[in-house]
Design an enzyme around this catalytic site. Structure first.
Site, PDB file in Angstrom:
ATOM      1  N   TYR A 141      39.929  47.964  56.644  1.00 58.63           N
ATOM      2  CA  TYR A 141      39.004  47.365  57.593  1.00 58.63           C
ATOM      3  C   TYR A 141      37.546  47.276  56.886  1.00 58.63           C
ATOM      4  CZ  TYR A 141      42.318  47.124  61.465  1.00 58.63           C
ATOM      5  OH  TYR A 141      43.082  47.279  62.327  1.00 58.63           O
ATOM      6  N   HIS A 175      51.080  42.472  70.812  1.00 57.70           N
ATOM      7  CA  HIS A 175      50.284  42.381  69.320  1.00 57.70           C
ATOM      8  C   HIS A 175      51.751  42.571  68.445  1.00 57.70           C
ATOM      9  CE1 HIS A 175      48.130  42.610  65.562  1.00 57.70           C
ATOM     10  NE2 HIS A 175      48.413  43.737  65.400  1.00 57.70           N
ATOM     11  N   ASP A 224      49.471  41.103  61.104  1.00 58.15           N
ATOM     12  CA  ASP A 224      48.156  42.075  61.205  1.00 58.15           C
ATOM     13  C   ASP A 224      47.585  42.125  59.794  1.00 58.15           C
ATOM     14  OD1 ASP A 224      46.743  43.991  63.125  1.00 58.15           O
ATOM     15  OD2 ASP A 224      47.007  45.253  61.412  1.00 58.15           O
TER      16      ASP A 224
END
Length: 283
Positions: free
Chosen positions: A208, A264, A101
């Site tokens: 992010y 995930h 990730d």
């Protein structure tokens, strides 16, 4: 866990901040980088099997877990520098590197900046700004990925989530799982406890908010393809083959693998499969 399987936890002052990390085992160094919204705890099922052959180092990245939550420095070049300085402080040069990730973005940056010091690179279930992320942000194909633009807007996500962290992250984790019980309530409680700490949400989302900066770094790095062997691992019910497709633009020697019956959270959903994939690759 006994003998070489014992992981001890430490703090290091590096790059102007305090990083917490777990370390155990013996042999060549193997660095494991976690993703959002987690911490080094995500590797807890994987580490015991790897400590027989490797000195495993699993940091909490800046802004996550029990590491510091500074106001800035969440671009992956800075975060990779954190990890690099930790590795240097521990007295290692060449490492094996695994990233999941957000940790995958950091691992690519590390490998691109220090190609002679990464022996083998494994990347798990993520794609990079500029190399695969645009395709994943097509919500008609990946409806769960609406969170990327949501987290990217300054102040909005934390304003809406504060006070509802447990509900939000339970739902978030379950939606990205194939087996919704793989990351259980105790795990989520642990991660949420860290996210509720002062600055916890802001610093997690900051990873992010630097994606435009990360895209520019990735485009710069992409001019020279990685030469070390790269293992590109996707979850069958998550990004699947897209991880390999993204990395083939960036590296010369890519082996794509899809982990069966996984969403995930591969290290938590399918740790045995992951160990069986990593062991021969790292050897």
């Amino acid at each position: 866990m006994t003998g070489h399987n014992v992981v001890t936890h430490h703090s290091a002052q590096i790059n102007g901040i305090r990083i917490r990390y777990g370390m155990g085992g013996k042999g060549p160094p193997l660095v494991l980088l976690h993703g959002f919204p987690q911490s080094s705890r995500t590797w807890r099922h994987v580490i015991p099997a790897l400590t027989a052959d490797y000195t495993v180092i699993a940091p909490d990245l800046r802004g996550f877990g029990d590491s510091d939550r500074p106001a800035s420095g969440y671009d992956k070049r800075t975060v990779a520098q954190d990890v690099y300085e930790l590795v240097q402080q521990l007295g290692f040069d060449e490492i094996n590197l695994v990233g999941h990730d957000v940790g995958m973005l950091v691992a690519y940056e590390y490998a691109a900046r220090h190609p002679g010091e990464v022996r083998r690179l494994a990347v798990l279930d993520s794609v990079l700004p500029g190399f695969g992320l645009d395709a994943v942000m097509d919500v008609s194909k990946f409806p769960h990925v609406w969170h990327v633009p949501f987290f990217s807007i300054p102040d909005v996500a934390e304003t809406l989530i504060v006070g509802r962290e447990r509900e939000f992250f339970t739902d978030f984790t379950r939606k990205f799982s194939y087996d919704p019980n793989a990351v259980d309530d105790a795990d989520i409680a642990y991660y949420v406890d860290r996210l509720k700490a002062p600055g916890g949400l802001r610093s997690a989302f900051a990873h992010y908010r630097t994606f435009p900066q990360d895209r520019a770094s990735n485009e710069e790095n992409s001019r020279i393809k990685l030469s070390m062997p790269v293992l590109a691992i996707g979850g069958e019910f998550s990004l699947g083959e897209m991880v390999g497709q993204a990395m083939q633009q960036l590296a010369e020697n890519v082996t794509p693998i899809v982990v069966k019956s996984s969403g995930h959270w591969i290290p938590e959903e399918q740790p045995v499969q992951l160990i069986d994939i990593l062991r021969p690759f790292l050897k």
